[in-house]
Design a protein around this motif. Structure first.
Motif, PDB file in Angstrom:
ATOM      1  N   GLU A   7       0.854  -1.188   0.000  1.00  9.65           N
ATOM      2  CA  GLU A   7       0.000   0.000   0.000  1.00  9.65           C
ATOM      3  C   GLU A   7       0.890   1.238   0.000  1.00  9.65           C
ATOM      4  OE1 GLU A   7      -3.335  -0.155  -0.178  1.00  9.65           O
ATOM      5  OE2 GLU A   7      -3.174  -2.336  -0.255  1.00  9.65           O
ATOM      6  N   VAL A   8       0.321   2.384  -0.330  1.00  8.06           N
ATOM      7  CA  VAL A   8       1.063   3.638  -0.329  1.00  8.06           C
ATOM      8  C   VAL A   8       1.500   3.943   1.107  1.00  8.06           C
ATOM      9  CG1 VAL A   8       0.930   6.114  -0.765  1.00  8.06           C
ATOM     10  CG2 VAL A   8      -0.200   4.511  -2.315  1.00  8.06           C
ATOM     11  N   GLY A   9       2.776   4.187   1.295  1.00  5.22           N
ATOM     12  CA  GLY A   9       3.322   4.483   2.609  1.00  5.22           C
ATOM     13  C   GLY A   9       3.742   3.260   3.397  1.00  5.22           C
ATOM     14  N   GLU A  10       3.453   2.061   2.897  1.00  2.19           N
ATOM     15  CA  GLU A  10       3.830   0.830   3.594  1.00  2.19           C
ATOM     16  C   GLU A  10       5.321   0.568   3.401  1.00  2.19           C
ATOM     17  OE1 GLU A  10       2.777  -3.956   3.488  1.00  2.19           O
ATOM     18  OE2 GLU A  10       1.535  -2.534   2.385  1.00  2.19           O
ATOM     19  N   THR A  11       5.969   0.119   4.453  1.00  2.00           N
ATOM     20  CA  THR A  11       7.403  -0.169   4.404  1.00  2.00           C
ATOM     21  C   THR A  11       7.635  -1.558   3.824  1.00  2.00           C
ATOM     22  OG1 THR A  11       7.753   1.192   6.363  1.00  2.00           O
ATOM     23  CG2 THR A  11       9.502  -0.338   5.795  1.00  2.00           C
TER      24      THR A  11
END
Length: 177
Positions: free
Chosen positions: A55-59
């Protein structure tokens, strides 16, 4: 041949180191231009890391491998598939001469370290305890204890500090006798 800027006029100098007269040509009108480079780098996730889209922003955690201007992020288990590198786990063991009481050693290490837990006898084949869930201290005999750990930077630091602590405890025990 080189370009010289004399009083705001560009002159192309064509000296050929001969006896002939040097030739000076006025430079043609050259438009100035700039090149902009995108400093962003893109890395592809491959094999196991690519199975699930983040997901967007997931590391995303893995190894970054650079090969011929391309970047790939891969899981540790996939490293041997895409490179000539391999990984190994190293288990270390050291035996220390210790003739003091095992309970005293455990008590002293509890005073120094946050996490010291006893291990069940069936798991460790005798009295033993764990320090910081990384290092196992076992009672081998009346004159020896052994330390066991998997090698990584943090476990190595914990083992070093436990070894130093044991040696300091030995020094204190022998100085009072």
């Amino acid at each position: 041949m080189f370009m010289a800027d004399i009083a705001g006029v560009r002159v192309l100098y064509t000296g050929d180191y001969s006896r002939e007269e040097d030739c000076h040509l006025c430079a043609a009108e050259i438009l100035q231009f700039s090149l902009y480079f995108n400093s962003e780098k893109m890395a592809k996730t491959i094999r196991r890391l690519a199975e699930k889209t983040p997901e967007v922003g997931e590391t995303v955690s893995g190894f970054l491998v650079k090969k011929a201007f391309t970047y790939q992020i891969m899981a540790l288990d996939d490293l041997h598939v895409f490179s000539q590198l391999s990984t190994e786990n190293i288990s270390q063991r050291i035996t220390i001469a210790y003739s003091g009481a095992f309970g005293v050693l455990k008590h002293r290490l509890k005073q120094i370290f946050e996490s010291v837990e006893s291990l069940p006898d069936e798991e460790s084949e005798g009295p033993a305890f764990r320090v910081h869930e990384r290092l196992t201290v076992k009672y081998e005999s009346e004159k020896h204890i052994s330390l066991h750990w998997r090698s990584d930077p943090i476990s190595d630091m914990v083992s070093d500090s436990v070894i130093i602590s044991i040696l300091l405890i030995l020094i204190l025990i022998t100085s009072y006798c």
